[in-house]
Design an enzyme around this catalytic site. Structure first.
Site, PDB file in Angstrom:
ATOM      1  N   LYS A  22       0.955  -1.302   0.036  1.00 38.12           N
ATOM      2  CA  LYS A  22       0.214  -0.137  -0.150  1.00 38.12           C
ATOM      3  C   LYS A  22       0.867   1.337  -0.059  1.00 38.12           C
ATOM      4  O   LYS A  22       0.585   2.274  -0.873  1.00 38.12           O
ATOM      5  CB  LYS A  22      -0.933   0.195   1.243  1.00 38.12           C
ATOM      6  CG  LYS A  22      -1.526   1.396   1.442  1.00 38.12           C
ATOM      7  CD  LYS A  22      -2.623   1.407   2.595  1.00 38.12           C
ATOM      8  CE  LYS A  22      -1.972   1.617   4.121  1.00 38.12           C
ATOM      9  NZ  LYS A  22      -1.458   3.275   4.290  1.00 38.12           N
ATOM     10  N   ASN A  23       1.807   1.274   0.854  1.00 33.14           N
ATOM     11  CA  ASN A  23       2.497   2.807   1.197  1.00 33.14           C
ATOM     12  C   ASN A  23       3.395   2.900   0.041  1.00 33.14           C
ATOM     13  O   ASN A  23       3.899   4.053  -0.006  1.00 33.14           O
ATOM     14  CB  ASN A  23       3.072   2.603   2.573  1.00 33.14           C
ATOM     15  CG  ASN A  23       2.177   2.916   3.534  1.00 33.14           C
ATOM     16  OD1 ASN A  23       0.944   3.172   3.173  1.00 33.14           O
ATOM     17  ND2 ASN A  23       2.318   2.573   4.901  1.00 33.14           N
ATOM     18  N   ARG A  93      -3.841  10.154   3.899  1.00 35.31           N
ATOM     19  CA  ARG A  93      -2.386  10.965   4.194  1.00 35.31           C
ATOM     20  C   ARG A  93      -1.735  11.200   3.054  1.00 35.31           C
ATOM     21  O   ARG A  93      -1.192  12.296   2.606  1.00 35.31           O
ATOM     22  CB  ARG A  93      -1.871  10.125   5.174  1.00 35.31           C
ATOM     23  CG  ARG A  93      -0.604  10.778   5.559  1.00 35.31           C
ATOM     24  CD  ARG A  93      -0.731  11.866   6.583  1.00 35.31           C
ATOM     25  NE  ARG A  93       0.466  12.576   7.047  1.00 35.31           N
ATOM     26  CZ  ARG A  93       0.466  13.717   7.666  1.00 35.31           C
ATOM     27  NH1 ARG A  93      -0.563  14.484   7.933  1.00 35.31           N
ATOM     28  NH2 ARG A  93       1.547  14.175   8.006  1.00 35.31           N
ATOM     29  N   CYS A 117      -5.401   8.504   9.053  1.00 34.85           N
ATOM     30  CA  CYS A 117      -5.523   7.808  10.259  1.00 34.85           C
ATOM     31  C   CYS A 117      -5.219   8.844  11.602  1.00 34.85           C
ATOM     32  O   CYS A 117      -4.308   9.532  11.322  1.00 34.85           O
ATOM     33  CB  CYS A 117      -4.846   6.324  10.756  1.00 34.85           C
ATOM     34  SG  CYS A 117      -5.521   5.049   9.343  1.00 34.85           S
ATOM     35  N   ARG A 122      -0.500  15.131  13.012  1.00 35.07           N
ATOM     36  CA  ARG A 122       0.419  14.679  11.935  1.00 35.07           C
ATOM     37  C   ARG A 122       0.881  16.084  11.195  1.00 35.07           C
ATOM     38  O   ARG A 122       0.308  16.207  10.080  1.00 35.07           O
ATOM     39  CB  ARG A 122      -0.232  13.875  11.054  1.00 35.07           C
ATOM     40  CG  ARG A 122      -0.753  12.576  11.890  1.00 35.07           C
ATOM     41  CD  ARG A 122      -1.534  11.546  11.149  1.00 35.07           C
ATOM     42  NE  ARG A 122      -0.568  10.681  10.234  1.00 35.07           N
ATOM     43  CZ  ARG A 122      -0.809   9.687   9.467  1.00 35.07           C
ATOM     44  NH1 ARG A 122      -2.044   9.230   9.646  1.00 35.07           N
ATOM     45  NH2 ARG A 122       0.072   9.313   8.561  1.00 35.07           N
ATOM     46  N   PRO A 123       2.186  16.696  11.569  1.00 35.51           N
ATOM     47  CA  PRO A 123       2.348  17.874  10.845  1.00 35.51           C
ATOM     48  C   PRO A 123       3.039  17.524   9.554  1.00 35.51           C
ATOM     49  O   PRO A 123       3.348  16.447   9.342  1.00 35.51           O
ATOM     50  CB  PRO A 123       3.234  18.583  11.781  1.00 35.51           C
ATOM     51  CG  PRO A 123       3.929  17.447  12.488  1.00 35.51           C
ATOM     52  CD  PRO A 123       2.993  16.324  12.744  1.00 35.51           C
ATOM     53  N   ASP A 125       5.269  19.973   8.462  1.00 39.90           N
ATOM     54  CA  ASP A 125       6.405  20.995   8.409  1.00 39.90           C
ATOM     55  C   ASP A 125       7.547  20.503   7.728  1.00 39.90           C
ATOM     56  O   ASP A 125       8.528  21.222   7.088  1.00 39.90           O
ATOM     57  CB  ASP A 125       6.752  21.552   9.773  1.00 39.90           C
ATOM     58  CG  ASP A 125       7.018  20.025  10.735  1.00 39.90           C
ATOM     59  OD1 ASP A 125       6.607  19.238  10.771  1.00 39.90           O
ATOM     60  OD2 ASP A 125       8.321  20.296  11.296  1.00 39.90           O
ATOM     61  N   GLN A 126       8.226  19.042   7.706  1.00 43.21           N
ATOM     62  CA  GLN A 126       9.494  18.738   7.135  1.00 43.21           C
ATOM     63  C   GLN A 126       9.304  18.688   5.671  1.00 43.21           C
ATOM     64  O   GLN A 126      10.032  18.649   4.897  1.00 43.21           O
ATOM     65  CB  GLN A 126       9.636  17.341   7.674  1.00 43.21           C
ATOM     66  CG  GLN A 126       9.981  17.590   9.391  1.00 43.21           C
ATOM     67  CD  GLN A 126      11.103  18.582   9.626  1.00 43.21           C
ATOM     68  OE1 GLN A 126      12.219  18.511   9.142  1.00 43.21           O
ATOM     69  NE2 GLN A 126      10.715  19.406  10.470  1.00 43.21           N
ATOM     70  N   ASP A 305       3.518   0.385  12.217  1.00 50.28           N
ATOM     71  CA  ASP A 305       2.345  -0.212  11.424  1.00 50.28           C
ATOM     72  C   ASP A 305       2.033  -1.634  11.973  1.00 50.28           C
ATOM     73  O   ASP A 305       0.873  -2.090  11.588  1.00 50.28           O
ATOM     74  CB  ASP A 305       2.368   0.086  10.030  1.00 50.28           C
ATOM     75  CG  ASP A 305       2.493   1.379   9.611  1.00 50.28           C
ATOM     76  OD1 ASP A 305       1.977   2.273  10.522  1.00 50.28           O
ATOM     77  OD2 ASP A 305       2.904   1.731   8.544  1.00 50.28           O
ATOM     78  N   ARG A 397      -8.941  -0.044   3.719  1.00 49.53           N
ATOM     79  CA  ARG A 397      -7.929   0.927   3.203  1.00 49.53           C
ATOM     80  C   ARG A 397      -6.679   0.138   2.872  1.00 49.53           C
ATOM     81  O   ARG A 397      -6.241   0.605   2.016  1.00 49.53           O
ATOM     82  CB  ARG A 397      -7.781   2.061   4.155  1.00 49.53           C
ATOM     83  CG  ARG A 397      -9.038   2.852   4.462  1.00 49.53           C
ATOM     84  CD  ARG A 397      -8.756   3.934   5.356  1.00 49.53           C
ATOM     85  NE  ARG A 397      -7.425   4.744   4.942  1.00 49.53           N
ATOM     86  CZ  ARG A 397      -6.704   5.603   5.668  1.00 49.53           C
ATOM     87  NH1 ARG A 397      -7.260   6.033   6.851  1.00 49.53           N
ATOM     88  NH2 ARG A 397      -5.867   6.234   5.054  1.00 49.53           N
TER      89      ARG A 397
END
Ligand code: EPU
Length: 428
Positions: A22-23, A93, A117, A122-123, A125-126, A305, A397
């Site tokens: 998935k990822n 995400r 999720c 869950r920023p 910024d990076q 995970d 999902r």
């Protein structure tokens, strides 16, 4: 509203074939936007997160030919829009990968913030730090992330926190930037490597993926490619944990054992027998599990995970296990559901103290996110009696054909349709 009904207690025997990761898929599909020629992507898992990505690609003008349920041919030549609304992005995400991919294609991306999720804050910024280092100006405008550059120019970026998403997004933006980009403190997950391998197969010049320093020398043009996505490490680990908890003897096929090292180590410590072959692993369990401690960390550490699935197993082990969540602030919300089934677990911040019980009791429980849902499936498979799991849309999902795969190894599991009381069903 649909549910899984699991009549647990059966030993699992036979084999399960693992689907594409998935990822990796949710990063590779947006990456096709960087190329104007047709790409053929194989071993795509048929899951709802992937469908969301495909719908976004279609909505901005990509043409997609379905070869079979796991293979697509995608052409993005006519993509003309760099804007994605929150209706398109809020479901997951990985929609944030469109910021890097569209910026790489158009030097502009206007994308509503991603959903996904809920594990606490869950920023991104990076990700933004990386885009800015490449020369983009990034602002929040009308609840949209608006990134704009005259030209993207390679740069050195040190990630303050090891982030899969930021590493992938910066790679997507940098692959056609001018000159050399260096990502330091990069994520090393197998899906980061798979994206780099795919981009290189299209003519990109990326070195070091899989180490903590990735060097990307920008190229002008990416060409078509035929590419097969790696097997899903977490799907494999989930079924391994299911066999461990329910007992049985199952061959998990189509895996890269190297990607499963930390999972194999922890399952072995918990008393499970695992044999490794070239592209498969055999899991043998008599349900006599023993406590072990766990700390989740970025790859090659134990994957966050797999934390809910492994914690579920440890809740049935002899002794006390300490589980530390090292990646997310709030990934223990599912514990309350395990407690409903009789688990003895106390959570203190990012630590769970898991006192093993002899067995769970079947119960109606509710998935709170994707891996939490997978953990409840494991709990129900290991438990005598009928358990009901609701909120299964989370599970779907990320797990292709979960019902069929588990039935094939002897599980008594079915999916039932439950009408939504707020909607009128019209029989056609
Ligand atoms: N972080 C920041 N700033 C950023 C990005 C991340 O502080 O700009 C922090 C996060 O808050 C978190 C840590 O860094 O504490 C790691 O986050 P990361 O960016 O690595 O996570 P992600 O890219 O949002 C991916 C997976 C998740 C998986 C994490 C960690 C995808 C689509 N999602 O998320 O997968 O938990 O990496 O390995 O690849 C799942 O598949 O169930 C899942 C949640």
């Amino acid at each position: 509203m649909d549910k899984y009904i699991i009549n647990g207690g059966n030993y699992l025997n036979g084999s399960i074939k693992i689907s594409g990761a998935k990822n990796a898929a949710v990063a590779i599909l947006p990456a096709v936007l960087l190329c104007d020629e047709t790409c053929r992507i194989e071993n795509i898992p048929c899951i709802s997160d992937v469908n969301l990505i495909i719908n976004i690609l279609k909505s901005i003008g990509s043409s997609i030919k379905v070869i079979n349920k796991n293979t697509l041919e995608i052409n993005c030549k006519n993509v003309g829009s760099y804007t994605l609304s929150s209706a398109q992005t809020s479901g997951m995400r990985a929609s944030s990968y469109f910021i890097g991919a569209l910026l790489g294609r158009f030097n502009r991306a206007r994308v509503a913030p991603p959903g996904g999720c809920d594990f606490g804050v869950r920023p991104i910024d990076q990700h933004i730090k990386g885009f800015e280092a490449l020369g983009a100006r990034v602002i929040y405008d009308n609840a949209m992330v608006d990134a704009k550059a005259t030209e993207l120019v390679g740069s050195s970026i040190y990630l303050d926190k090891v982030s899969v998403g930021a590493t992938i997004n910066i790679m997507l933006a940098a692959v056609k930037a001018k000159g050399l980009t260096i990502i330091e403190n990069a994520a090393k997950e197998p899906h980061v490597v798979d994206l780099a391998t795919f981009l290189n197969s299209m003519g990109a010049d990326i070195m070091g993926a899989g180490t903590n320093v990735i060097k990307i020398r920008g190229v002008d043009y990416l060409h078509s490619s035929t590419y097969s996505i790696i097997p899903d490490q977490i799907e494999a680990g989930t079924y391994m944990a299911a066999v461990a908890a329910a007992g049985g003897n199952v061959v998990i096929e189509n895996v890269i054992p190297k990607h499963l090292e930390s999972i194999i180590s922890k399952l072995t410590e918990a008393g499970v027998t695992i044999e490794e072959y070239e592209e498969s692993v055999r899991v043998v369990s008599d349900k006599k599990l023993v406590a072990t401690n766990l700390l989740t960390m970025p790859h090659p550490g134990f994957p966050t995970d797999m934390q809910p699935q492994m914690t579920t197993l440890l809740a049935l082990a002899d002794g006390v296990s300490i589980v530390n969540e090292g990646v997310w602030d709030n990934r223990f919300r599912y514990i309350n559901q395990l407690i409903l089934m009789g688990a003895d677990i106390t959570v203190d911040g990012k630590t769970a103290i898991v006192k093993g019980v002899k067995h769970f009791n079947s119960a109606p429980v509710c998935a709170t996110d994707l891996r939490a849902g997978a953990a409840l499936v494991i709990a129900a498979l290991a438990t005598e009696g009928v358990s009901e799991i609701s909120n299964i849309h989370y599970i779907e999902r990320g797990y292709e054909d979960i019902i069929e795969k588990l039935k094939n190894v002897g599980a008594d599991i079915k999916r039932i349709y439950v009408p939504d009381p707020n909607k009128v069903d019209i029989a056609l």
